[in-house]
Design a protein around this motif. Sequence first.
Motif, PDB file in Angstrom:
ATOM      1  N   VAL A 162      10.665  -2.911 -11.676  1.00  0.00           N
ATOM      2  CA  VAL A 162      11.753  -2.238 -10.981  1.00  0.00           C
ATOM      3  C   VAL A 162      12.490  -3.193 -10.056  1.00  0.00           C
ATOM      4  O   VAL A 162      13.722  -3.225 -10.000  1.00  0.00           O
ATOM      5  N   ARG A 163      11.729  -4.007  -9.324  1.00  0.00           N
ATOM      6  CA  ARG A 163      12.327  -4.920  -8.352  1.00  0.00           C
ATOM      7  C   ARG A 163      12.985  -6.120  -9.015  1.00  0.00           C
ATOM      8  O   ARG A 163      13.913  -6.713  -8.478  1.00  0.00           O
ATOM      9  N   GLY A 164      12.462  -6.496 -10.173  1.00  0.00           N
ATOM     10  CA  GLY A 164      12.989  -7.663 -10.862  1.00  0.00           C
ATOM     11  C   GLY A 164      12.653  -8.964 -10.172  1.00  0.00           C
ATOM     12  O   GLY A 164      13.300  -9.985 -10.396  1.00  0.00           O
ATOM     13  N   THR A 165      11.643  -8.930  -9.293  1.00  0.00           N
ATOM     14  CA  THR A 165      11.207 -10.132  -8.585  1.00  0.00           C
ATOM     15  C   THR A 165       9.772 -10.443  -8.942  1.00  0.00           C
ATOM     16  O   THR A 165       9.071  -9.643  -9.555  1.00  0.00           O
TER      17      THR A 165
ATOM     18  N   GLY B 241      10.205  -8.941   0.012  1.00  0.00           N
ATOM     19  CA  GLY B 241      10.634  -7.593   0.363  1.00  0.00           C
ATOM     20  C   GLY B 241      11.068  -7.465   1.810  1.00  0.00           C
ATOM     21  O   GLY B 241      10.361  -7.881   2.731  1.00  0.00           O
ATOM     22  N   ALA B 242      12.230  -6.877   2.041  1.00  0.00           N
ATOM     23  CA  ALA B 242      12.757  -6.713   3.395  1.00  0.00           C
ATOM     24  C   ALA B 242      11.864  -5.817   4.246  1.00  0.00           C
ATOM     25  O   ALA B 242      11.690  -6.060   5.448  1.00  0.00           O
ATOM     26  N   ALA B 243      11.290  -4.777   3.633  1.00  0.00           N
ATOM     27  CA  ALA B 243      10.438  -3.856   4.394  1.00  0.00           C
ATOM     28  C   ALA B 243       9.194  -4.568   4.919  1.00  0.00           C
ATOM     29  O   ALA B 243       8.783  -4.357   6.066  1.00  0.00           O
ATOM     30  N   VAL B 244       8.596  -5.421   4.080  1.00  0.00           N
ATOM     31  CA  VAL B 244       7.413  -6.167   4.510  1.00  0.00           C
ATOM     32  C   VAL B 244       7.776  -7.171   5.597  1.00  0.00           C
ATOM     33  O   VAL B 244       7.042  -7.361   6.568  1.00  0.00           O
ATOM     34  N   MET B 245       8.931  -7.823   5.447  1.00  0.00           N
ATOM     35  CA  MET B 245       9.381  -8.753   6.489  1.00  0.00           C
ATOM     36  C   MET B 245       9.528  -8.046   7.830  1.00  0.00           C
ATOM     37  O   MET B 245       9.149  -8.579   8.878  1.00  0.00           O
ATOM     38  N   LYS B 246      10.064  -6.826   7.809  1.00  0.00           N
ATOM     39  CA  LYS B 246      10.243  -6.055   9.038  1.00  0.00           C
ATOM     40  C   LYS B 246       8.888  -5.726   9.656  1.00  0.00           C
ATOM     41  O   LYS B 246       8.697  -5.875  10.874  1.00  0.00           O
ATOM     42  N   MET B 247       7.931  -5.284   8.832  1.00  0.00           N
ATOM     43  CA  MET B 247       6.598  -4.967   9.349  1.00  0.00           C
ATOM     44  C   MET B 247       5.920  -6.208   9.905  1.00  0.00           C
ATOM     45  O   MET B 247       5.270  -6.162  10.959  1.00  0.00           O
ATOM     46  N   ASN B 248       6.056  -7.336   9.201  1.00  0.00           N
ATOM     47  CA  ASN B 248       5.475  -8.586   9.685  1.00  0.00           C
ATOM     48  C   ASN B 248       6.053  -8.967  11.047  1.00  0.00           C
ATOM     49  O   ASN B 248       5.317  -9.373  11.956  1.00  0.00           O
ATOM     50  N   THR B 249       7.354  -8.850  11.169  1.00  0.00           N
ATOM     51  CA  THR B 249       8.022  -9.191  12.429  1.00  0.00           C
ATOM     52  C   THR B 249       7.502  -8.325  13.571  1.00  0.00           C
ATOM     53  O   THR B 249       7.242  -8.805  14.675  1.00  0.00           O
ATOM     54  N   GLU B 250       7.325  -7.036  13.312  1.00  0.00           N
ATOM     55  CA  GLU B 250       6.832  -6.113  14.338  1.00  0.00           C
ATOM     56  C   GLU B 250       5.414  -6.473  14.785  1.00  0.00           C
ATOM     57  O   GLU B 250       5.032  -6.208  15.932  1.00  0.00           O
TER      58      GLU B 250
END
Length: 216
Positions: free
Chosen positions: A45-48, A136-145
Amino acid sequence: MEKNKEEEVLPVKGSQDEIEVLVAGPEHEVYVDTILDTIAEAAKVRGTGIAKRTHEYLAKKMMEAKAVIALQKSDGRFAGFSYIETWEQQQYVTTSGLIVHPDFRGHHVAKRIKDMTFSLARTRWPHAKIFSLTSGAAVMKMNTELGYQPVTFADLTDDEAFWKGCEGCVNVDVLHRTDRKYCICTAMLYDPTEHLPCRIPDEVLARIRHLEEIEE
């Protein structure tokens, strides 16, 4: 026309209290094939690129108390998963393979799994650096938090066993062409602090100590 039972889609409970996030054990190996299928479908789905893992590999992580699984309490349906690994004599820790089943997305399951894997890593190896490779942007956001910072690949482990795990990714040619300096994924690194977003249960800590005694 009435659907066959095999075609029925079971409802997902909306409350976070209906989904249990816990450190996986040997009893959870029955979910491994479902986890692998969910990861494979997400990659399409992501193609990555997502590095491929075997049934034996994930089952071993469960045996070693190095995996976190999310299940719906009412019926035991698989909701999500992630695992951790150590490198260079436990100087580095990775949190990898974060996946949430499509039926459970939008219920904050990924954040709860991420918090638990982070807490597990910090509890077991409090002085280790924790890193993540993600596109993934969502994982990057969680990592940053959680306190992760973007870094270059040179700041990560030199352990060849870790980089060998990237060979199953469809984008590994980029890694080879750049002499392992960068790839499609973003590298993020956490330097240890005392912050823990979740508490690891005493029975899990006892199991971890038992596993460590066996390894010695």
